[in-house]
Design an enzyme around this catalytic site. Structure first.
Site, short mmCIF file in Angstrom:
data_model
loop_
_atom_site.label_atom_id
_atom_site.label_comp_id
_atom_site.label_asym_id
_atom_site.label_seq_id
_atom_site.Cartn_x
_atom_site.Cartn_y
_atom_site.Cartn_z
N GLU A 40 1.26 -0.94 -0.34
CA GLU A 40 -0.03 -0.37 0.09
C GLU A 40 0.51 1.21 0.24
O GLU A 40 2.14 1.55 0.73
CB GLU A 40 -0.74 0.30 1.46
N LYS A 110 -9.78 0.66 -2.89
CA LYS A 110 -9.94 0.38 -1.24
C LYS A 110 -11.79 0.77 -0.38
O LYS A 110 -11.89 2.17 -0.85
CB LYS A 110 -8.79 0.82 -0.32
N CYS A 151 -5.18 -3.18 2.47
CA CYS A 151 -4.97 -3.35 4.00
C CYS A 151 -6.31 -3.59 5.18
O CYS A 151 -6.56 -4.96 5.40
CB CYS A 151 -4.77 -1.87 4.30
#
Length: 264
Positions: A40, A110, A151
């Site tokens: 990331e 995300k 993440c």
């Protein structure tokens, strides 16, 4: 299929970060990897005031990794970057996937944003500057259906179940997982996502200190559908390589058909 996870310590210099990332991609290609995954925010992880200007999926960030993929003949999952968002105050946290021909084949924004307050430890509100994505993505990477995530998504098992039901055989997790949670939760959650969805998990993390006052856990790893850690990066910048065996995956799903037996 041989995969490589690339572990970096991205800081305030974008040029230096990209140089390091390119070097790790070269190491991955030399190790025989067909697919390389970066963490990331691979191009910048530092104070917000110094962040690079948000770009589209055809900007300089994309051009850099498209060129690397093409020149190295490698599938490149370029971690994530700040994509230009829906308004001036918000970006998207976006992953891009490039084929060995340098073509952009998939993008994922995300979905779950890291809004956390832990007294005396961390205060972080990702949603202040990042807009959430709304679409799950299963990409074809080297002929293998691959579910994309980033993440904090890791803490939401319903996302990974949807990816598995939609056909994923590999789950990718680029991350900048915090040290204080990573040492207790990172491997446990990754192995759980592999076991419960009977998929390979390929997780590439940031490692070490980043301004302002942030330390990332690292321990990038590849996990098989039985939950076995096949490869793990040491606590430094570098790569770890493992082979994805789709025949083994299908054998596991046949012997223990938990996905087929689900009722919800």
């Amino acid at each position: 299929m041989r995969v490589a996870v690339c572990q970096v310590n991205s800081r305030e210099s974008r040029d230096e970060n990209l140089t390091v990332a390119r070097g790790l991609l070269e190491r991955a290609a030399a190790a025989g990897a067909e697919v390389a995954v970066l963490p990331e925010y691979v191009d910048y992880l530092g104070p917000g005031k110094g962040a690079p200007k948000p770009e589209g999926v055809d900007g300089e960030f994309a051009e850099f990794f498209a060129g690397a993929a093409r020149e190295l003949g490698l599938w490149v999952h370029a971690g994530s970057f700040h994509e230009a968002g829906p308004d001036e105050a918000h970006t998207y946290n976006t992953s891009l996937v490039f084929s060995p021909e340098g073509e952009l084949t998939a993008a994922y924004r995300k979905i779950h944003l890291y809004d956390v307050e832990i007294a005396g430890r961390v205060s972080y509100q990702e949603s202040r500057t990042v807009a959430p994505g709304e679409r799950t993505v299963v990409a074809d990477i080297a002929g293998v259906p691959t579910g994309l995530s980033i993440c904090y998504d890791l803490r939401f098992p319903e996302l990974y179940r949807r990816l598995a039901v939609d056909g994923a055989r590999v789950l990718v997790v680029p991350a900048a997982f915090m040290m204080h949670t990573g040492r207790d939760h990172w491997e446990v959650l990754l192995r759980a996502r592999a076991i419960e969805n009977q998929c390979y998990v390929v997780a590439a993390g940031q490692i070490g200190d980043h301004e302002p006052s942030r330390t990332c856990f690292g321990r990038s790893m590849v996990i098989d559908p039985w939950g076995t850690v096949l490869a793990q990066a040491p606590d430094t910048v570098g790569i770890a390589v493992a082979d994805v065996d789709l025949d083994r995956l299908e054998h596991i799903r046949t012997e223990l058909p938990s996905l087929a037996n689900r009722r919800l």
